[in-house]
Design an enzyme around this catalytic site. Structure first.
Site: not given
Length: 105
Positions: A70-73
């Protein structure tokens, strides 16, 4: 054994406003066999909408890609994407087993 070192992103999100994803050609850092590494800018989502990172890559002919982590917005960094489900599972296992070194800013 090979080792893959990946910079995953900042621990402190930038709280960047949502924005359109740049062209895929400027995002792809490495395209090696079963996986691809892409530079995800802050303010761009990975999955959602026509302005997402995956939509930009699909529009440039990369087809269906599977994010490995994951990489958040609001977070910028390198996103690993697998081209096949088996490759995604192998890279996720490597991340879980710390066979892949992760560097966080």
């Amino acid at each position: 054994a090979e080792m893959l070192c990946v910079l995953l992103g900042s621990l402190r999100p930038s709280h960047a406003p949502s924005r359109a994803c740049p062209p895929a050609a400027s995002l792809v850092l490495s395209d090696e066999g079963d996986w691809l590494a892409a530079s995800k800018p802050a303010g761009v989502t990975v999955h959602e909408g026509s302005d997402s990172l995956l939509a930009a890559l699909r529009a440039d002919g990369y087809g269906e890609l599977l994010p490995v982590h994951r990489l958040d917005r609001d977070t910028s960094g390198v996103l690993l994407l697998a081209k096949r489900p088996e490759a995604a599972a192998a890279l996720q296992a490597a991340l879980a087993e710390t066979a892949v070194k992760q560097y966080r800013g």
